[in-house]
Design a protein around this motif. Structure first.
Motif, PDB file in Angstrom:
ATOM      1  N   PHE A 172      -9.126  19.023 -28.147  1.00  0.00           N
ATOM      2  CA  PHE A 172      -7.964  19.731 -28.709  1.00  0.00           C
ATOM      3  C   PHE A 172      -7.228  20.429 -27.578  1.00  0.00           C
ATOM      4  O   PHE A 172      -7.832  20.784 -26.554  1.00  0.00           O
ATOM      5  CB  PHE A 172      -8.421  20.768 -29.741  1.00  0.00           C
ATOM      6  N   SER A 173      -5.941  20.656 -27.791  1.00  0.00           N
ATOM      7  CA  SER A 173      -5.133  21.289 -26.739  1.00  0.00           C
ATOM      8  C   SER A 173      -5.476  22.779 -26.625  1.00  0.00           C
ATOM      9  O   SER A 173      -5.915  23.403 -27.584  1.00  0.00           O
ATOM     10  CB  SER A 173      -3.653  21.106 -27.044  1.00  0.00           C
ATOM     11  N   ASN A 174      -5.243  23.306 -25.445  1.00  0.00           N
ATOM     12  CA  ASN A 174      -5.543  24.728 -25.182  1.00  0.00           C
ATOM     13  C   ASN A 174      -4.712  25.658 -26.044  1.00  0.00           C
ATOM     14  O   ASN A 174      -5.088  26.808 -26.262  1.00  0.00           O
ATOM     15  CB  ASN A 174      -5.252  25.060 -23.714  1.00  0.00           C
ATOM     16  N   GLU A 175      -3.577  25.169 -26.526  1.00  0.00           N
ATOM     17  CA  GLU A 175      -2.673  26.033 -27.312  1.00  0.00           C
ATOM     18  C   GLU A 175      -3.174  26.244 -28.742  1.00  0.00           C
ATOM     19  O   GLU A 175      -2.726  27.147 -29.428  1.00  0.00           O
ATOM     20  CB  GLU A 175      -1.271  25.418 -27.404  1.00  0.00           C
ATOM     21  N   ASP A 176      -4.084  25.409 -29.197  1.00  0.00           N
ATOM     22  CA  ASP A 176      -4.483  25.487 -30.606  1.00  0.00           C
ATOM     23  C   ASP A 176      -5.318  26.731 -30.877  1.00  0.00           C
ATOM     24  O   ASP A 176      -6.400  26.900 -30.325  1.00  0.00           O
ATOM     25  CB  ASP A 176      -5.277  24.223 -30.975  1.00  0.00           C
ATOM     26  N   SER A 177      -4.797  27.606 -31.745  1.00  0.00           N
ATOM     27  CA  SER A 177      -5.456  28.902 -31.985  1.00  0.00           C
ATOM     28  C   SER A 177      -6.586  28.812 -33.012  1.00  0.00           C
ATOM     29  O   SER A 177      -7.258  29.799 -33.283  1.00  0.00           O
ATOM     30  CB  SER A 177      -4.427  29.934 -32.449  1.00  0.00           C
ATOM     31  N   TRP A 188      -9.950  41.606 -31.782  1.00  0.00           N
ATOM     32  CA  TRP A 188      -9.136  41.426 -32.984  1.00  0.00           C
ATOM     33  C   TRP A 188      -7.842  42.215 -32.872  1.00  0.00           C
ATOM     34  O   TRP A 188      -6.768  41.712 -33.214  1.00  0.00           O
ATOM     35  CB  TRP A 188      -9.934  41.805 -34.236  1.00  0.00           C
ATOM     36  N   LEU A 189      -7.915  43.447 -32.326  1.00  0.00           N
ATOM     37  CA  LEU A 189      -6.699  44.247 -32.154  1.00  0.00           C
ATOM     38  C   LEU A 189      -5.721  43.518 -31.246  1.00  0.00           C
ATOM     39  O   LEU A 189      -4.520  43.441 -31.521  1.00  0.00           O
ATOM     40  CB  LEU A 189      -7.051  45.615 -31.552  1.00  0.00           C
ATOM     41  N   THR A 190      -6.252  42.945 -30.151  1.00  0.00           N
ATOM     42  CA  THR A 190      -5.388  42.230 -29.208  1.00  0.00           C
ATOM     43  C   THR A 190      -4.714  41.033 -29.885  1.00  0.00           C
ATOM     44  O   THR A 190      -3.507  40.839 -29.775  1.00  0.00           O
ATOM     45  CB  THR A 190      -6.238  41.717 -28.010  1.00  0.00           C
ATOM     46  N   TYR A 191      -5.492  40.239 -30.632  1.00  0.00           N
ATOM     47  CA  TYR A 191      -4.915  39.056 -31.280  1.00  0.00           C
ATOM     48  C   TYR A 191      -3.899  39.452 -32.341  1.00  0.00           C
ATOM     49  O   TYR A 191      -2.870  38.813 -32.499  1.00  0.00           O
ATOM     50  CB  TYR A 191      -6.007  38.186 -31.909  1.00  0.00           C
ATOM     51  N   ALA A 194      -0.738  40.439 -30.618  1.00  0.00           N
ATOM     52  CA  ALA A 194      -0.065  39.250 -30.080  1.00  0.00           C
ATOM     53  C   ALA A 194       0.615  38.489 -31.198  1.00  0.00           C
ATOM     54  O   ALA A 194       1.758  38.052 -31.072  1.00  0.00           O
ATOM     55  CB  ALA A 194      -1.075  38.357 -29.375  1.00  0.00           C
ATOM     56  N   SER A 195      -0.082  38.361 -32.331  1.00  0.00           N
ATOM     57  CA  SER A 195       0.488  37.600 -33.443  1.00  0.00           C
ATOM     58  C   SER A 195       1.696  38.330 -34.025  1.00  0.00           C
ATOM     59  O   SER A 195       2.686  37.731 -34.403  1.00  0.00           O
ATOM     60  CB  SER A 195      -0.612  37.302 -34.446  1.00  0.00           C
TER      61      SER A 195
END
Ligand SMILES: Nc1nc2c(ncn2[C@@H]2O[C@H](COP(=O)(O)OP(=O)(O)OP(=O)(O)O)[C@@H](O)[C@H]2O)c(=O)[nH]1
Length: 217
Positions: A172-177, A188-191, A194-195
């Motif tokens: 899978f590509s590196n971009e896939d979250s 979790w706070l960081t994600y 970011a989202s």
């Protein structure tokens, strides 16, 4: 061919500091994101493997539960997978998902399911940036023999299990979250931030586009 869904949701969450499966994202608990990604493809049954302590906090009544009692609790993911695979009698494949992957989605599940057609592998496992993701993967009933041998010998490392079965790895590509799994609260706070920023950037962009359209009129 019948595929069952298995959600592992009986871990200690010691790095998270509280049971992470009940953390919420977009109005749903983390574990529900796993349930719904599987539900979209009518896998049956869909079971949550958990334990007596955690069971009362699950709110879904559209899934089945396997409860690890007493000494069976907190024995790790391989043991939990074994509990599920050995008690679901009529499935050929098992789509196993962990409970801490809030960005999992049904398109990923659909893509993986397609790979089971005529497959002679024992497991179909995604790989992203050289990292294997055995807790977002498909296991054939054939793999149960090896799983049992390891569990009986008290060898619980998933890596050891994968080394002994026929595994198809899917890049899978590196971009896939989809593979982002949450282990610490700070992660979790960081994600989440970011989202949120991505959402704001998107809103701003569409506002700019709307404004441009307005001025072109
Ligand atoms: N049913 C069940 N699931 C488990 C068990 N151990 C881990 N899991 C699940 O396996 C997935 C990956 O678990 P980890 O994040 O590595 O471990 P954890 O125990 O949840 O968290 P830590 O204590 O921080 O390592 C999660 O979905 C867990 O809920 C277990 O003993 N029983």
């Amino acid at each position: 061919m019948k595929i069952a869904g298995v959600i592992l949701a009986g871990g200690k969450s010691s790095r998270y500091g509280k049971p992470k499966m009940f953390e919420t994202y977009k109005g749903k608990c983390f574990y529900e994101h796993s349930v719904d990604a599987l539900k979209a493809h009518s896998l049956s049954p869909i079971v949550i493997v958990t334990n007596d302590d955690l069971f009362p906090s699950f709110k879904r009544n559209d899934v089945e539960f396997i409860i690890e009692h007493d000494t069976n609790a907190y024995q790790g993911p391989l043991f939990a997978m074994y509990q599920a695979l050995s008690s679901i009698a009529d499935a050929d494949w098992f789509f196993v998902l962990s409970c801490d992957i809030p960005f999992v989605h049904s398109a990923f599940v659909e893509y993986m399911i397609r790979l089971t057609k005529d497959s002679e592998y024992d497991a179909i496992v995604p790989v992203q940036a050289d990292q294997i993701h055995p807790l977002l993967a498909l296991y054939h009933r054939r793999s149960l023999v090896t799983m049992k041998q390891l569990v009986d010998r008290n060898e619980r490392k998933i890596r050891l299990f994968l080394d002994q079965i026929r595994v198809q790895t899917i890049p899978f590509s590196n971009e896939d979250s989809v593979f982002i799994n949450i282990n610490h609260r700070e992660d979790w706070l960081t994600y989440k931030q970011a989202s949120q920023q991505t959402k704001e950037a998107h809103n701003e962009q569409s506002l700019t586009q709307r404004t441009e359209i307005f001025y072109k009129k």
